[in-house]
Design a protein around this motif. Structure first.
Motif, PDB file in Angstrom:
ATOM      1  N   GLU A 271      12.542   0.824 -23.030  1.00  0.00           N
ATOM      2  CA  GLU A 271      12.649   2.071 -23.777  1.00  0.00           C
ATOM      3  C   GLU A 271      13.564   1.849 -24.975  1.00  0.00           C
ATOM      4  O   GLU A 271      14.758   1.587 -24.818  1.00  0.00           O
ATOM      5  CB  GLU A 271      13.196   3.191 -22.894  1.00  0.00           C
ATOM      6  N   HIS A 272      12.995   1.950 -26.158  1.00  0.00           N
ATOM      7  CA  HIS A 272      13.730   1.701 -27.394  1.00  0.00           C
ATOM      8  C   HIS A 272      13.822   2.989 -28.203  1.00  0.00           C
ATOM      9  O   HIS A 272      12.807   3.593 -28.538  1.00  0.00           O
ATOM     10  CB  HIS A 272      13.015   0.618 -28.212  1.00  0.00           C
ATOM     11  N   ARG A 273      15.021   3.416 -28.485  1.00  0.00           N
ATOM     12  CA  ARG A 273      15.253   4.655 -29.241  1.00  0.00           C
ATOM     13  C   ARG A 273      14.452   5.827 -28.659  1.00  0.00           C
ATOM     14  O   ARG A 273      13.846   6.617 -29.379  1.00  0.00           O
ATOM     15  CB  ARG A 273      14.902   4.466 -30.719  1.00  0.00           C
ATOM     16  N   GLY A 274      14.447   5.916 -27.336  1.00  0.00           N
ATOM     17  CA  GLY A 274      13.803   7.023 -26.654  1.00  0.00           C
ATOM     18  C   GLY A 274      12.305   6.897 -26.483  1.00  0.00           C
ATOM     19  O   GLY A 274      11.673   7.807 -25.953  1.00  0.00           O
ATOM     20  N   THR A 275      11.725   5.779 -26.902  1.00  0.00           N
ATOM     21  CA  THR A 275      10.269   5.610 -26.832  1.00  0.00           C
ATOM     22  C   THR A 275       9.900   4.427 -25.952  1.00  0.00           C
ATOM     23  O   THR A 275      10.479   3.344 -26.071  1.00  0.00           O
ATOM     24  CB  THR A 275       9.675   5.394 -28.238  1.00  0.00           C
ATOM     25  N   VAL A 276       8.936   4.640 -25.066  1.00  0.00           N
ATOM     26  CA  VAL A 276       8.322   3.556 -24.306  1.00  0.00           C
ATOM     27  C   VAL A 276       6.933   3.328 -24.900  1.00  0.00           C
ATOM     28  O   VAL A 276       6.106   4.239 -24.920  1.00  0.00           O
ATOM     29  CB  VAL A 276       8.200   3.914 -22.811  1.00  0.00           C
TER      30      VAL A 276
END
Length: 467
Positions: A271-276
């Motif tokens: 999960e990067h900056r709230g995004t998967v």
């Protein structure tokens, strides 16, 4: 010598290993895979179900590659724990493998809805799932696919391609509702219906029976084979048990590093900056960043997120969707064309003279140019119709090799530009397979193959040689 351990030998893990070896032959690399298969291209599984490709044809790396590149690959060996204090991973068989750098590439698992009888169905996620599905399809008279997202559409098309009557059940009001607006979903459904798939939207599955699926309201849809394609969920148990920061996925920074500086995570589990991200291109971009950092090739390398382009290229179904596809004329400038009889739907979403979303269903000759405009975020030409129909009204025709700049990205999955394909051709690659071997173009979703063939053919034509 740095000891690199990779947990997960799917599309993300295998790509990381190959990226590391392309940069450094001295890092000691060990990769564990829970599946017994060698790494394979999960994007192409619908082709395996349809019978147009074999498991061997979707393989990414083979045992000989690992031997030739001094990589220890352990397929079918599951890692069950991470000992952060001693920096070692522990397998189900009790093996301890020490690491200096650990990369988690554990991917996702299929979501199984909590309905009675779910164990009677098969999921659509792995090559083992494909094998189970094909064994059942060999004697089945009818099939039901539950879930009308990308995976469900691919599974239904694959089964229909084998001549099996298929009913596709979807909870939402139209297919692929995350990526498509209602009209595009309708056109897609009509296209699939013409290929032998019965579409039922707005339905609730209550129970899976031996003889089919019971819907809310006590209607039964008969089937001998039920396939679940209800989405995926990141596999984060290993990270969570090790005390790493986990939200929906394993939380990472721009280096793809977790809150333990010696542990990274990439692909569908990250999960990067709230995004998967659930697509292949972001996973491969992340793998390149980690390879840069781990090998020291580029310590400044960072992952800044991805602009997603969803491609569906099942047989006789071509679809591309990108960005904010659900916006209407109240929120942005919207340009659209629909020809349901031909199975064609095209939509542009424009804000501040920038392309922020697009849907292209049916003939997708405009995909290359629109993807470049979406990627770069540059200003658009005034002729909007020319964007939807390149070459018809004097608009942009970047899909023509003559007009396409060398910087134009042809393969989104592998970040391959026209210039790289040209350079590869000038070095002696005279067909698509040779270009693919050198650049990896066409080896992701496969959606760029026509464009690569066009460029190679054009180059050969210019020089008067045979492709």
């Amino acid at each position: 010598m740095t000891r690199l351990v990779v947990v997960g030998n799917g599309m993300a893990g295998a790509r990381l290993v190959s990226e590391v070896r392309a940069r450094d032959r001295h890092v000691k690399v060990t990769v564990f895979g829970a599946e017994t298969w060698q790494p394979y291209n999960r994007v192409l599984l619908s082709n395996v179900v349809a019978g147009t490709m074999t498991p061997e044809q979707v393989r990414l790396l083979d045992p000989a590659w690992y031997a030739d590149h001094s990589v220890t690959a352990l397929p079918g060996v599951e890692v069950v724990a991470v000992d952060r204090e001693t920096q070692a991973v522990i397998t189900a068989g009790g093996r301890r493998e020490p690491y200096d750098v650990l990369v988690l590439a554990t991917g996702s698992r299929a979501v199984v809805p909590p309905v009675p009888g779910a164990a009677r169905a098969v999921t659509f996620r792995t090559l083992d799932d494909c094998r189970t599905t094909l064994e059942a399809a060999a004697t089945a008279r009818r099939a039901v696919v539950v879930g009308g997202g990308l995976l469900g559409v691919e599974a239904a098309r694959g089964l229909a391609g084998r001549g099996l009557p298929v009913t596709l059940l979807h909870l939402a009001g139209h297919l692929m509702d995350r990526q498509l607006d209602a009209e595009a979903g309708l056109v897609l459904g009509e296209t699939l219906a013409g290929l032998g798939v019965e579409i039922r939207t707005g339905v609730v599955v209550e129970e899976i029976l031996d003889e089919g699926v019971r819907l809310e309201g006590d209607e039964t849809v008969e089937a001998d084979l039920v396939v679940l394609a209800c989405g995926v969920r990141p596999v984060t148990g290993l990270a969570g048990d090790a005390g790493l920061d986990v939200a929906r996925g394993v939380v990472v920074d721009d280096e793809m590093r977790t809150d333990d500086p010696s542990i990274f995570a990439i692909g569908e589990c990250a999960e990067h900056r709230g995004t998967v991200y659930g697509l292949v291109a972001p996973a491969w971009e992340q793998a390149a960043v980690v390879a840069d950092i781990v090998t020291g090739t580029d310590k400044t390398s960072r992952y800044r997120g991805s602009r997603l382009v969803t491609r569906l290229k099942a047989r006789s179904v071509e679809l591309a969707a990108m960005g904010e596809t659900h916006l209407t004329e109240d929120d942005a400038e919207v340009v659209r064309f629909s020809h349901r009889a031909a199975g064609t739907y095209r939509k542009l979403v424009i804000r501040d003279d920038r392309l922020v979303g697009a849907i292209l269903l049916g003939a997708t000759d405009a995909v290359g140019n629109l993807t470049q405009l979406f990627d770069r975020g540059g200003p658009l030409p005034g002729d909007r119709a020319g964007l939807l129909f390149p070459g018809v009204s004097g608009g942009a025709v970047a899909e023509s090799p003559v007009r396409m700049p060398d910087a134009a990205k042809v393969c989104q999955c592998n970040n391959v530009t026209k210039g790289q394909i040209r350079a590869c051709w000038e070095s002696g690659a005279r067909d698509v397979d040779a270009v693919a071997a050198a650049t990896r173009a066409t080896t992701g979703c496969g959606g760029c193959r026509d464009a690569v063939e066009g460029i190679v053919g054009w180059l050969c034509e210019q020089e008067g040689v045979s492709a």
